[in-house]
Design an enzyme around this catalytic site. Sequence first.
Site, PDB file in Angstrom:
ATOM      1  N   ASN A 185     -48.497  27.576 -22.149  1.00  0.00           N
ATOM      2  CA  ASN A 185     -47.903  28.297 -21.019  1.00  0.00           C
ATOM      3  C   ASN A 185     -49.019  28.804 -20.106  1.00  0.00           C
ATOM      4  O   ASN A 185     -50.200  28.637 -20.409  1.00  0.00           O
ATOM      5  CB  ASN A 185     -46.927  29.396 -21.501  1.00  0.00           C
ATOM      6  CG  ASN A 185     -47.610  30.673 -21.938  1.00  0.00           C
ATOM      7  OD1 ASN A 185     -48.727  30.991 -21.522  1.00  0.00           O
ATOM      8  ND2 ASN A 185     -46.953  31.435 -22.790  1.00  0.00           N
ATOM      9  N   PHE A 187     -50.535  31.446 -19.457  1.00  0.00           N
ATOM     10  CA  PHE A 187     -51.537  32.436 -19.862  1.00  0.00           C
ATOM     11  C   PHE A 187     -52.533  31.862 -20.864  1.00  0.00           C
ATOM     12  O   PHE A 187     -53.421  32.561 -21.329  1.00  0.00           O
ATOM     13  CB  PHE A 187     -50.846  33.665 -20.475  1.00  0.00           C
ATOM     14  CG  PHE A 187     -49.957  34.354 -19.490  1.00  0.00           C
ATOM     15  CD1 PHE A 187     -50.496  35.120 -18.464  1.00  0.00           C
ATOM     16  CD2 PHE A 187     -48.581  34.208 -19.559  1.00  0.00           C
ATOM     17  CE1 PHE A 187     -49.685  35.737 -17.535  1.00  0.00           C
ATOM     18  CE2 PHE A 187     -47.759  34.828 -18.634  1.00  0.00           C
ATOM     19  CZ  PHE A 187     -48.317  35.594 -17.621  1.00  0.00           C
ATOM     20  N   LYS A 188     -52.386  30.601 -21.216  1.00  0.00           N
ATOM     21  CA  LYS A 188     -53.175  30.045 -22.307  1.00  0.00           C
ATOM     22  C   LYS A 188     -54.431  29.321 -21.801  1.00  0.00           C
ATOM     23  O   LYS A 188     -54.596  29.088 -20.613  1.00  0.00           O
ATOM     24  CB  LYS A 188     -52.308  29.101 -23.146  1.00  0.00           C
ATOM     25  CG  LYS A 188     -51.046  29.771 -23.640  1.00  0.00           C
ATOM     26  CD  LYS A 188     -51.319  31.093 -24.360  1.00  0.00           C
ATOM     27  CE  LYS A 188     -50.091  31.652 -25.034  1.00  0.00           C
ATOM     28  NZ  LYS A 188     -49.708  32.991 -24.651  1.00  0.00           N
ATOM     29  N   THR A 189     -55.294  28.938 -22.772  1.00  0.00           N
ATOM     30  CA  THR A 189     -56.583  28.337 -22.422  1.00  0.00           C
ATOM     31  C   THR A 189     -56.393  27.175 -21.452  1.00  0.00           C
ATOM     32  O   THR A 189     -57.101  27.066 -20.447  1.00  0.00           O
ATOM     33  CB  THR A 189     -57.297  27.806 -23.694  1.00  0.00           C
ATOM     34  OG1 THR A 189     -57.135  28.734 -24.749  1.00  0.00           O
ATOM     35  CG2 THR A 189     -58.762  27.534 -23.414  1.00  0.00           C
TER      36      THR A 189
END
Length: 411
Positions: A185, A187-189
């Site tokens: 999603n 907000f991920k790396t």
Amino acid sequence: MPGPGMELIGEEEKKELLEVLEGGYLFRYGSADDPAFKAKVYKLEQEVAKLAGVPYAVAVNSGTTALLVALSGLGVGPGDEVIVPGYTFIASMSSIIYARAIPVLAEVDRTLNLDPADVRRKITPRTKAIMVVHMLGNPARLDELKAIADEHKLLLIEDCAQAFGARYKGRAVGSIGDAGTYSFNIFKTITAGDGGMVVTRDEAAYRRFFGFHDQGHSPLRMGVEVGRRPFVGLDFRMTELTAAVLLAQLKKVDAIVAHLHANKQRFKQAIADLPGLEFREITDPEGECGTLLTVFLPSETMARQVATELGTRVVADSGWHVYANMEQILEKRTITAEGCPFTCPRYKGPEPKYWKGMLPQTDALLARAINISIGVSDAGLGSAFGVTMRDGFDAVDARAAQFRRVAQKYL
Ligand SMILES: Cc1ncc(COP(=O)(O)O)c(C=O)c1O
């Protein structure tokens, strides 16, 4: 504001996406002998498995469904308990509930990940699995947790949603337990807006994961078909569009992690001499993602004063990731009136109860903790203050100086 991958969306992602749109195959299945079919989902599965150092990966549509696939595919179900930290995203718990098992909340320690000592205390004859969550890019105490799982013959499931790209003592997170899950999603790396992946070393588990995510079919819908499907599955498939973006993002992981490490190191050094300030314990400084820098102030009051002045909140007040702020868990609000799995006749333990204050060690740590963004600026994580992926040393120095000024007033 999103995570690091989102800030680097550019020409590479566009090119990959165009290839899919022009080829005309949006579904993960296509004709192998048509060169227009690019099999992006399949390629992504191969790449992620390689990166994790395991033979099998199944791409799904979110980190939440990845957890549900892992739990159900490994046979976690009615009557089972799964130990999960009280500091995590709601999906770690909701996936257990939708697998019809009981989440048993455990304390986190100074790593802000599962406390092995409390995990031992929470084991009962009904425990089936430990769900370890590598929060904020930092691997949990995997050696200890794996030893406990082995000793008690429990499954170990790694929720690596917040730690794609992290390693623990040389091995990728997700490759140490019976299954590992990732989220893509925003907000991920790395990201494609949404998306997820389950990885495993075990072929039988892989076959079950694949079937569960795609209507009971065998891997790649080859082999066993109508008349011989082993169980009823669902549809959590990833599209070729998502995989195209992720293939481009995957090439950026090493650069992302290197940049975050450099910025985190500099930020940390700039504030390390503040008297009374402590840092979150990092199990493997070389291996962590470096997405956040978490500091502990000496007291709750000081932490709240500093956080407020910096325009952020202490982790305990940050909302989404703290069990004490999850009213739907505390009140066991299930989608149907029957209240399953909490009231399931297959469950032989005492009726589970959740309440604010049930994890005093976790509460005390999170009340003194402030998350400083290095690459994930998210109010839900309490990381409204800090820098982001596009920032260099100038911004880091300025933010660190600001932190020093404010903290010094109260320390
Ligand atoms: C620890 C953790 N587990 C699971 C998830 C679920 O991932 P997704 O949002 O892709 O469903 C998240 C997402 O924020 C997470 O942080």
